[in-house]
Design an enzyme around this catalytic site. Structure first.
Site, short mmCIF file in Angstrom:
data_model
loop_
_atom_site.label_atom_id
_atom_site.label_comp_id
_atom_site.label_asym_id
_atom_site.label_seq_id
_atom_site.Cartn_x
_atom_site.Cartn_y
_atom_site.Cartn_z
N TYR A 99 -1.11 1.56 -4.23
CA TYR A 99 -0.49 0.88 -5.51
C TYR A 99 -0.25 -0.82 -4.96
CZ TYR A 99 0.53 5.67 -6.41
OH TYR A 99 0.45 6.83 -6.65
N TYR A 125 4.30 -12.58 -1.44
CA TYR A 125 4.25 -11.21 -1.64
C TYR A 125 2.98 -10.69 -2.34
CZ TYR A 125 5.30 -6.78 -4.07
OH TYR A 125 5.12 -5.53 -4.80
#
Length: 289
Positions: A99, A125
């Site tokens: 994911y 991130y």
């Protein structure tokens, strides 16, 4: 029975996956205690002992702000760990589901992103998640990558639960109104994953090889955090809460956020799933359930 190794089983998506997949195969749920993605040797040893038929990686470093201070750890967990996992997948001949996030995009396109658009993350991130995608894409292992966005549910830490908590404590809330995305229910992600697997469970490697790629897995539509908050309060009948729109500049954060990270859903290419539910319809299902 198909042996499914699930990483990140105590996370928002992982918790839902565990429940959705139990009718498909033998689910082996693991948390960081059993398989720590910050430790490559631990990854290899654990997977070698289990030797699954399929690995689903729902584990991730998701602290967007904190990643700015510890990008190396974010890169290891979200990126380089995929090298160790892929090596095991090659050795034991199993495919992967992984994911990723809308934050691999910079938000400057101004219209929904497709899987063919070039990623350009603007925070640590997002860069770490893109690294994981890239490692998996060149690994030679059969894989599916599901990009999703703005995950929420009725457990864990997420925007919906934060708003419901604030509704008990405040009468006025300020929420950013210039960042666009798609709120996505964690169970929606898990159920789509299960629906996809049902179609290939009899010959996983062949199915994954013929369908390998990146798929955007979200409901349809788009909204801002401000409009999302208003919808939550309306559906939950917290009518006395005043929600005030503010700009990102009025709510500064260490990590830059893309202004428009709306994904164009394309997971239905994997099966004829019919129309994709609008994000607001899904929110109503969650809160009113």
């Amino acid at each position: 029975m198909t042996k499914i190794l699930l990483l990140g089983a105590n996370g928002q998506v992982g918790w839902e996956l565990h429940r959705c997949l139990m009718t498909i195969g033998e689910v082996i749920p693991t948390t960081r205690k059993e398989i720590d993605l910050a430790n490559d040797q631990n990854i290899v040893d654990a997977i070698s002992a289990i030797r699954p038929d399929l690995l689903i990686n729902a584990a991730a470093y998701t602290a967007v702000e904190k990643a700015e201070d510890e990008p190396e750890l974010a890169n290891q967990v979200n990126g380089y760990a995929l090298e160790a996992i892929s090596q095991c997948a090659k050795k034991y001949h199993f495919p992967l589901i992984h994911y990723s996030t809308d934050y691999v995009f910079d938000g400057t396109k101004g219209e929904p992103y497709t899987e063919k658009d070039t990623p350009n993350p603007i925070n640590a991130y997002g860069r770490s998640k893109l690294l994981g995608e890239q490692i998996l894409q060149v690994s030679g292992v059969p894989y599916l990558i599901f990009r999703t966005s703005w995950i929420y549910g009725m457990r864990g830490k997420n925007f919906l639960l934060t708003m419901l908590k604030l509704a008990q404590e405040c009468t006025e809330i300020k929420v950013v109104n210039d960042q666009y995305g798609i709120p996505t229910w964690s169970r929606f992600v898990a159920q789509v994953t299960a629906d996809v697997l049902v179609r290939g469970i009899d010959d996983l490697n062949n199915y994954f090889e013929s369908h390998a790629g990146v798929y955007h897995l979200t409901p349809s539509g788009a909204t801002t955090w401000y409009e999302f908050a208003k919808a939550i309060f309306a559906v939950a009948r917290h009518n006395l809460i005043q929600v005030l729109p503010i700009s990102s500049d009025e709510y500064p954060t260490k990590a830059k956020r893309p202004k428009f990270s709306v994904l164009k859903p394309n997971f239905q290419k994997l099966y004829s799933g019919g129309d994709c539910l609008d994000w607001l319809a899904v929110v109503k299902l969650v809160i009113e359930a």
